[in-house]
Design a protein around this motif. Structure first.
Motif, PDB file in Angstrom:
ATOM      1  N   VAL A   1      15.956   4.192   8.719  1.00 50.10           N
ATOM      2  CA  VAL A   1      15.226   3.178   7.968  1.00 50.10           C
ATOM      3  C   VAL A   1      14.201   3.888   7.101  1.00 50.10           C
ATOM      4  N   LEU A   2      14.379   3.827   5.783  1.00 41.85           N
ATOM      5  CA  LEU A   2      13.648   4.724   4.878  1.00 41.85           C
ATOM      6  C   LEU A   2      12.804   3.991   3.852  1.00 41.85           C
ATOM      7  N   TRP A   3      12.494   2.748   4.066  1.00 44.90           N
ATOM      8  CA  TRP A   3      11.896   1.923   3.015  1.00 44.90           C
ATOM      9  C   TRP A   3      10.493   2.374   2.590  1.00 44.90           C
ATOM     10  N   SER A   4       9.762   3.057   3.449  1.00 47.56           N
ATOM     11  CA  SER A   4       8.343   3.327   3.206  1.00 47.56           C
ATOM     12  C   SER A   4       8.052   4.767   2.792  1.00 47.56           C
ATOM     13  N   ASN A   5       9.017   5.417   2.121  1.00 51.96           N
ATOM     14  CA  ASN A   5       8.867   6.818   1.738  1.00 51.96           C
ATOM     15  C   ASN A   5       8.835   7.718   2.968  1.00 51.96           C
TER      16      ASN A   5
ATOM     17  N   GLN B   1       4.292   9.189   3.196  1.00 52.10           N
ATOM     18  CA  GLN B   1       4.670   7.865   3.686  1.00 52.10           C
ATOM     19  C   GLN B   1       3.541   6.883   3.409  1.00 52.10           C
ATOM     20  N   CYS B   2       3.938   5.663   3.098  1.00 49.84           N
ATOM     21  CA  CYS B   2       3.012   4.591   2.756  1.00 49.84           C
ATOM     22  C   CYS B   2       1.874   4.489   3.759  1.00 49.84           C
ATOM     23  N   ALA B   3       0.633   4.602   3.272  1.00 45.30           N
ATOM     24  CA  ALA B   3      -0.525   4.491   4.162  1.00 45.30           C
ATOM     25  C   ALA B   3      -0.543   3.140   4.867  1.00 45.30           C
ATOM     26  N   GLY B   4      -0.105   2.110   4.172  1.00 41.80           N
ATOM     27  CA  GLY B   4      -0.086   0.771   4.743  1.00 41.80           C
ATOM     28  C   GLY B   4       1.280   0.340   5.231  1.00 41.80           C
TER      29      GLY B   4
ATOM     30  N   MET C   1       0.840  -1.184   0.000  1.00 36.16           N
ATOM     31  CA  MET C   1       0.000   0.000   0.000  1.00 36.16           C
ATOM     32  C   MET C   1       0.878   1.237   0.000  1.00 36.16           C
ATOM     33  N   ALA C   2       2.090   1.110  -0.505  1.00 39.00           N
ATOM     34  CA  ALA C   2       3.050   2.187  -0.443  1.00 39.00           C
ATOM     35  C   ALA C   2       2.648   3.349  -1.318  1.00 39.00           C
ATOM     36  N   SER C   3       2.721   4.565  -0.773  1.00 37.35           N
ATOM     37  CA  SER C   3       2.493   5.761  -1.569  1.00 37.35           C
ATOM     38  C   SER C   3       3.831   6.361  -1.934  1.00 37.35           C
ATOM     39  N   SER C   4       4.774   5.552  -2.290  1.00 39.04           N
ATOM     40  CA  SER C   4       6.123   5.995  -2.565  1.00 39.04           C
ATOM     41  C   SER C   4       6.500   5.715  -3.997  1.00 39.04           C
ATOM     42  N   SER C   5       7.642   6.306  -4.428  1.00 41.37           N
ATOM     43  CA  SER C   5       8.100   6.074  -5.776  1.00 41.37           C
ATOM     44  C   SER C   5       8.439   4.605  -5.978  1.00 41.37           C
ATOM     45  N   ILE C   6       8.335   4.146  -7.246  1.00 43.08           N
ATOM     46  CA  ILE C   6       8.431   2.716  -7.426  1.00 43.08           C
ATOM     47  C   ILE C   6       9.641   2.254  -8.200  1.00 43.08           C
ATOM     48  N   ALA C   7       9.970   2.737  -9.272  1.00 46.63           N
ATOM     49  CA  ALA C   7      11.094   2.345 -10.094  1.00 46.63           C
ATOM     50  C   ALA C   7      11.140   0.895 -10.468  1.00 46.63           C
ATOM     51  N   SER C   8      12.267   0.187 -10.267  1.00 53.64           N
ATOM     52  CA  SER C   8      12.402  -1.140 -10.857  1.00 53.64           C
ATOM     53  C   SER C   8      11.549  -2.172 -10.170  1.00 53.64           C
ATOM     54  N   PHE C   9      10.480  -1.715  -9.587  1.00 52.28           N
ATOM     55  CA  PHE C   9       9.484  -2.570  -8.945  1.00 52.28           C
ATOM     56  C   PHE C   9       8.949  -3.626  -9.902  1.00 52.28           C
TER      57      PHE C   9
ATOM     58  N   THR D   1       0.645   9.984   7.525  1.00 52.08           N
ATOM     59  CA  THR D   1      -0.461  10.910   7.789  1.00 52.08           C
ATOM     60  C   THR D   1      -0.914  11.482   6.452  1.00 52.08           C
ATOM     61  N   VAL D   2      -2.005  12.219   6.475  1.00 52.12           N
ATOM     62  CA  VAL D   2      -2.476  12.855   5.248  1.00 52.12           C
ATOM     63  C   VAL D   2      -1.547  13.971   4.805  1.00 52.12           C
ATOM     64  N   GLY D   3      -0.655  14.422   5.676  1.00 51.33           N
ATOM     65  CA  GLY D   3       0.253  15.506   5.339  1.00 51.33           C
ATOM     66  C   GLY D   3       1.583  15.056   4.794  1.00 51.33           C
ATOM     67  N   ASN D   4       1.812  13.742   4.694  1.00 52.83           N
ATOM     68  CA  ASN D   4       3.071  13.269   4.132  1.00 52.83           C
ATOM     69  C   ASN D   4       2.804  12.215   3.060  1.00 52.83           C
TER      70      ASN D   4
END
Length: 530
Positions: A465-469, A482-485, A1-9, A477-480
């Motif tokens: 530890v930065l894995w989740s944006n 970072q992955c909702a899940g 449920m990551a709201s982060s960049s994906i790339a070679s995903f 939170t709604v202000g960042n």
């Protein structure tokens, strides 16, 4: 449920990458690789309205020398095309970054990121490859994340029902708050189903693997995990077994094709270079070719997500837009995360050996016994080694390797050695596996150290530890962005380790690699004896 960049995903959708499971410490200290993690937070702690961000202090002038950012973009068209050839074919991803760090003697430099012409005309980025500069990519007070989920290009909205999905929205956009709150509602509303449904889905998976192991001498984890992951998500989020619906067991295959259409500009299929580059990186694949398959996923989620869609309407969203976002969160973010992360866990833990296995089995079984024989969130919080193992896997193999952000204003960023001025409107990019293996932050950055995050000193490393944006010490939170899940993914990873060592005293694995990535087979298991 990551709201982060994906790339070679998406290359990982085709074959899980294991190239870096046993990496070596670079002799050149400017080759930055590293990361860590552990969590003492409950798995659902999302704030629904708090507008916090990852704070990066830009108010005080830097005490480091201000330097020009080294590197260049080359000639228009030619520079982006050449860098694309290096990234995919001449050097490969790791060497692409490593060679430039060595050339410029800097972990911050200018370059182009794929796909370039003709798909993207905005290839110029400032690359950040150390753990100190990387967090600026999360600070939405000074950077924008609009339409940057996949980096220097954005897939057609025809692939997502005509909507810009939450992952592509900046927190400043009104719909970002509504859609992220909807995902928080989903996670909170269905949380009681997570542990029992995971246990059911993965018990069934392990039983199937044991049959394959007995018949063939080894069992492929990947395909079995794909089906188990989707079955779990369908039951956990929507209360339905896909086998009992028109979708049947088709979802993993459909999702893989759909992700390919979203992310083909930033992956390679291992075809001859001319064909691979022309087919994947030069022109977009027509969304119409995947439309019918996508509709099957949409119809499945729409039919079984009634209470969630009701809540969406109360929040001012259309049921249609909400459903497309639920589909993306379920099939791209959550399923994709489990598809990539779980084989990495099985591979790294399997290769770690019987000593670690015995320690995990003892810790896990004792904690469950102490909680009355029932697995609970509280019981998992009393398993420090298990939690450390999960985050060490995330450090070695972050499932989302690339992050992007655009400067809203002139800002100064700092590496360990220097400061650099980034102008408003410039794009920044970070390759996460280098930041999470930064030798100036972590000891033995290239090694899998299972107990790295146990104890007070280990927990201090959580901010890196930065894995989740975002850092592990922050909550979505709604202000960042970072992955909702974020905590849901961590919960799933912990449950996998728990289920492994409730069932087995030990197990052995075999990993194979190829130009596309790799795979993991289970070659033997020792059933639990106590």
């Amino acid at each position: 449920m990551a709201s982060s960049s994906i790339a070679s995903f998406s290359s990982s959708f085709l074959q899980i990458p294991f190239q870096n499971l046993s990496p070596k410490l670079p002799a050149d200290p400017t080759k930055i690789w590293k990361r860590r993690t552990f969590s003492a937070q409950p798995f659902i702690t999302a704030a629904l309205s708090e507008l916090d961000t990852v704070a990066v202090d830009t108010s005080e002038p830097s005490k480091l020398p201000i330097k020009e950012i080294p590197g260049d973009y080359g000639l228009p068209f030619i520079g982006p095309w050449k860098d694309r050839q290096d990234f995919f074919y001449n050097q490969g991803r790791e060497e692409f970054f490593t060679s430039r760090v060595k050339k410029y003697q800097s972990t911050v430099f200018r370059s182009n990121m794929p796909p370039g012409p003709f798909i993207s005309s905005a290839s110029n980025v400032i690359i950040l490859l150390d753990g100190k500069s990387f967090p600026i990519l999360f600070d939405t007070s000074v950077v924008e994340k609009k339409d940057l989920f996949t980096g220097t290009y954005m897939p057609s909205t025809e692939l997502t029902g005509g909507y810009r999905i939450l992952s592509y929205l900046d927190p400043s956009e009104a719909n970002h708050t509504k859609l992220k709150n909807l995902l928080f509602f989903l996670l909170t509303n269905r949380r009681e189903a997570f542990i029992p449904e995971f246990s059911k889905a993965y018990t069934q998976m392990f039983e199937g693997l044991e049959k394959d192991l007995a018949a063939k001498g080894k069992a492929s984890f990947g395909d079995a995990n794909d089906q188990a992951a989707f079955n779990f998500l369908a039951k956990a989020f929507y209360g339905v077994d896909p086998k009992d619906t028109k979708l049947g067991t088709d979802a993993p295959g459909i999702i893989t094709k759909w992700v390919l259409f979203n992310l083909h500009p930033i992956l390679t299929l291992g075809l001859p270079r001319i064909l691979d580059d022309l087919l994947l990186h030069t022109f977009r694949l027509p969304p119409a070719l995947i439309k019918n398959d996508y509709q099957r996923l949409y119809d499945f989620i729409y039919q079984y997500s009634g209470p969630i869609l009701d809540q969406a309407e109360k929040d001012g969203l259309s049921r249609e837009e909400a459903c497309h976002n639920l589909l993306f969160a379920t099939c791209f973010n959550s399923y994709g995360g489990f598809k990539i992360l779980f084989p990495s866990i099985v591979s790294l833990v399997g290769q770690a050996g019987e000593k670690l296995h015995a320690e995990l089995a003892q810790e896990i079984r004792s904690a469950i016994k102490s909680s009355g024989g029932k697995l609970t969130m509280g019981a998992m919080e009393s398993m420090p080694l298990m939690k450390s193992v999960v985050y060490e896997v995330l450090r070695i193999q972050p499932p989302v390797p690339l992050q992007y952000a655009k400067a809203k204003q002139d800002i100064v960023i700092e590496s360990h050695d220097a400061a650099f001025t980034v102008k408003a409107g410039e794009m920044m990019f970070g390759y996460q596996p280098f930041a999470t293996k930064d030798p100036k932050i972590f000891d033995r950055p290239e090694e899998f150290v299972p107990d790295r995050f146990v104890g007070e000193e280990g927990e201090k490393l959580l901010k890196h530890v930065l894995w989740s944006n975002g850092p592990e010490t922050e909550s979505p939170t709604v202000g960042n962005k970072q992955c909702a899940g974020k905590n849901f993914v961590v919960m799933g990873a912990r449950l996998l380790v728990v289920e492994l060592f409730r069932r087995y005293d030990s197990f052995n694995v075999q990993t194979t690699t190829s130009t596309l990535g790799g795979s993991v087979d289970i070659t033997s298991v020792k059933p639990a004896t106590s």
